[in-house]
Every structure is written in structure tokens, then in C-alpha cells.
Motif scaffolding. Structure first.
Motif, mmCIF file in Angstrom:
data_model
loop_
_atom_site.group_PDB
_atom_site.id
_atom_site.type_symbol
_atom_site.label_atom_id
_atom_site.label_comp_id
_atom_site.label_asym_id
_atom_site.label_seq_id
_atom_site.Cartn_x
_atom_site.Cartn_y
_atom_site.Cartn_z
ATOM 1 N N ARG A 52 -14.160 -31.888 -28.586
ATOM 2 C CA ARG A 52 -13.559 -31.528 -27.306
ATOM 3 C C ARG A 52 -13.741 -30.027 -27.115
ATOM 4 O O ARG A 52 -14.359 -29.368 -27.945
ATOM 5 N N GLU B 220 -9.612 -40.630 -24.057
ATOM 6 C CA GLU B 220 -9.077 -39.621 -23.143
ATOM 7 C C GLU B 220 -7.978 -38.835 -23.850
ATOM 8 O O GLU B 220 -7.059 -39.409 -24.433
ATOM 9 N N LEU B 221 -8.108 -37.507 -23.816
ATOM 10 C CA LEU B 221 -7.138 -36.646 -24.471
ATOM 11 C C LEU B 221 -6.498 -35.718 -23.443
ATOM 12 O O LEU B 221 -7.163 -35.242 -22.524
ATOM 13 N N PRO B 222 -5.214 -35.436 -23.608
ATOM 14 C CA PRO B 222 -4.578 -34.451 -22.720
ATOM 15 C C PRO B 222 -5.070 -33.050 -23.056
ATOM 16 O O PRO B 222 -5.617 -32.813 -24.132
ATOM 17 N N ASP B 223 -4.869 -32.118 -22.147
ATOM 18 C CA ASP B 223 -5.264 -30.733 -22.406
ATOM 19 C C ASP B 223 -4.489 -30.146 -23.577
ATOM 20 O O ASP B 223 -5.002 -29.297 -24.311
ATOM 21 N N ILE C 75 -2.306 -31.456 -26.905
ATOM 22 C CA ILE C 75 -2.064 -32.657 -27.700
ATOM 23 C C ILE C 75 -0.802 -32.472 -28.543
ATOM 24 O O ILE C 75 -0.753 -31.600 -29.420
ATOM 25 N N ASP C 76 0.195 -33.284 -28.267
ATOM 26 C CA ASP C 76 1.415 -33.311 -29.071
ATOM 27 C C ASP C 76 1.527 -34.712 -29.667
ATOM 28 O O ASP C 76 1.923 -35.657 -28.982
ATOM 29 N N GLN D 3 4.685 -36.737 -29.071
ATOM 30 C CA GLN D 3 4.851 -37.298 -27.734
ATOM 31 C C GLN D 3 3.802 -38.358 -27.406
ATOM 32 O O GLN D 3 4.009 -39.184 -26.520
ATOM 33 N N ARG D 4 2.676 -38.327 -28.125
ATOM 34 C CA ARG D 4 1.587 -39.256 -27.814
ATOM 35 C C ARG D 4 1.129 -40.012 -29.060
ATOM 36 O O ARG D 4 -0.006 -39.855 -29.527
ATOM 37 N N ASP E 75 -5.475 -26.489 -29.237
ATOM 38 C CA ASP E 75 -4.986 -27.353 -28.159
ATOM 39 C C ASP E 75 -3.940 -28.349 -28.640
ATOM 40 O O ASP E 75 -3.679 -29.348 -27.974
ATOM 41 N N THR E 76 -3.328 -28.092 -29.798
ATOM 42 C CA THR E 76 -2.328 -29.017 -30.329
ATOM 43 C C THR E 76 -0.995 -28.310 -30.559
ATOM 44 O O THR E 76 -0.927 -27.072 -30.641
#
Length: 253
Positions: free
Chosen positions: A44, A77-80, A82-83, A86-87, A227-228
Motif C-alpha cells: 500500500r 480494501e484498506l482504510p487510510d 488501520i486500527d 476497530q477493524r 498508517d496504523t
């Protein structure tokens, strides 16, 4: 930092075509090769930025998509941001792909990546460096044991699992490694407990592998990944300093 040039490429493998990102100094010269082995979340933008930063220090850096059998990156698909707390669904989707990366498939893929680096006019002749993150650290150790004649240096950050009860545990194959190793474990990481770290170090010492191991106190698993939610800027910058020092020693001989 010096300008770099990055581009998407395709690498043929026995199982298809692996998409990858390659980046190098924009100076027209050849540079030592580096292979970045992804973490569990996959290729990513943040990993491409990491590769660019290494390239700016004088390396031709290859970042392949380890999940290419499931499609080009990003495979899921990854969020901008990453937690994982929460995911949790992200882990549920990547774990099956991680488990598919058997030693047999890893050997096949790593051979293709190393051969691409060896054939590239952007890469100087000689051995390459590997750096792996999370599961990538485990894969990097296995690859160094599989191809000792091609790997001069291996670094692993918040890696794991490096010690397991299975026959393919990395700590069981380190006797084949000729590379210099540097491992930086997270102080808060259930993937590599103090007992695991001790057993891994004992295996490296018994095999006579040149290595240094550190624990980044206070850092959590994933501390290098910007990004995490586990990102730790201080630990991440320390990782860059140690990684580049390793590559400067091992790849510029």
C-alpha cells in the motif's frame, strides 16, 4: 533527500505474475539491491513510501505483492488509517492468505524476485539485502536460509512468529544463513515474547550467524507502519537508522 523514480512492474513466477513496486535513485546509475517483504496488511502507499526512503539512500528497492495469487495490490480494501482493534475483519481476510505462503511457495516466489533483481540494469552485481515487517520478517529469515548465496543482510522489525513448534519454524533453519542479521523486536508484542526472543537468539548464536538483536521498549507490534494505530515515530526513525547502517555495511563491499 535525492530524487527517486518509482514504477509498477510485473514479475513472472511459476504461478502467474506478481505485481510489484520498484524504486531507485533518479541518477541513471546501478545501486545495490534491496527486497522489502511486506507486513500482513499488504502493499500500500505507506510501504511504497518506505521503499522510496530506502531508495533515496542509494538502493534499488523491490517491493512485491506477496498476495499476488489473489490479485493485484491492494488485494483487500484498506482504510487510510488501520486500527486492528476497530477493524478485526481485516485480519480475518488476510490470515488465510498468510497461511497459504508455505515454504514451497515462498521459495518459488523469492527465486523469481531475486532473479529479477539480478537481471536488472538498475542493480549492481552481488548479494542483496532483505528487510521484513511483521510476517515479512519471518519470510525474510526463511528466504535467507533458502538462498544464502544471494542474500548479504537481513533485517526484521516487529517480526513474528520466528519461533514455533512447527517443522518450518525460522529458528530451525538459521544454520543455512550466511547473511548478517539485525532484529528489532517490539517491547509490547505477543508474537515475540521474551522467551521467543531468547530462543531465536540462542539458535542464531549456536549457528554462528552474525547478528544483533534489540528490543524497542515501549513500542508495539507494527511500530514502523505509519498508517496504523501502532505506529511509533521514535521507534520507526530508529529502525531506519539501524536498517541503513546494516545495508551500508553489508552491501557496499
Amino acid at each position: 533527500m535525492p530524487l527517486t523514480h518509482g514504477e509498477s512492474i510485473a514479475i513472472p513466477t511459476p504461478d502467474g505474475v506478481a505485481d510489484a513496486y520498484v524504486t531507485y535513485p533518479d541518477d541513471g546509475l546501478a545501486h545495490p539491491g534491496v527486497l522489502v517483504v511486506q507486513d500482513g496488511f499488504g502493499v500500500r502507499e505507506s510501504l511504497r513510501s518506505l521503499a522510496d526512503r530506502l531508495a533515496a539512500h542509494g538502493y534499488t528497492v523491490l517491493l512485491p505483492n506477496a498476495y499476488y495469487r489473489h490479485g493485484p495490490a491492494p488485494v483487500i480494501e484498506l482504510p487510510d488509517f488501520i486500527d486492528p482493534v476497530q477493524r478485526p475483519d481485516i485480519f480475518q481476510r488476510v490470515f488465510p492468505m498468510i497461511r497459504e505462503l508455505t515454504p514451497e511457495l515462498l521459495r518459488s516466489d523469492m527465486r523469481a524476485y531475486l532473479e529479477w533483481l539480478a537481471a536488472s540494469p538498475r542493480v549492481t552485481a552481488g548479494k542483496v539485502g532483505l528487510t521484513g515487517y511483521c510476517m515479512g520478517a519471518r519470510l525474510a529469515v526463511l528466504a535467507a536460509a533458502m538462498f544464502p548465496d544471494r542474500v548479504a543482510a537481513v533485517a526484521g522489525f516487529h517480526g513474528g512468529p520466528l519461533v514455533t513448534d512447527t517443522p518450518d519454524s525460522p529458528h530451525l533453519v538459521v544454520g543455512n544463513i550466511t547473511a548478517e542479521l539485525y532484529f528489532a523486536h517490539a517491547g509490547d508484542d505477543h508474537h515475540m515474547t521474551p522467551e521467543h526472543i531468547a530462543r531465536f537468539d540462542e539458535a542464531l548464536a549456536a549457528a554462528g550467524v552474525r547478528h544483533r538483536t534489540e528490543v524497542y521498549d515501549g513500542a508495539r507490534h507494527g511500530y514502523t507502519q505509519a498508517d496504523t494505530s501502532d505506529y511509533d515515530q521514535r521507534a520507526a526513525e530508529r529502525h531506519y537508522r539501524e536498517l541503513l547502517a546494516l545495508f551500508d555495511r553489508a552491501l557496499h563491499r
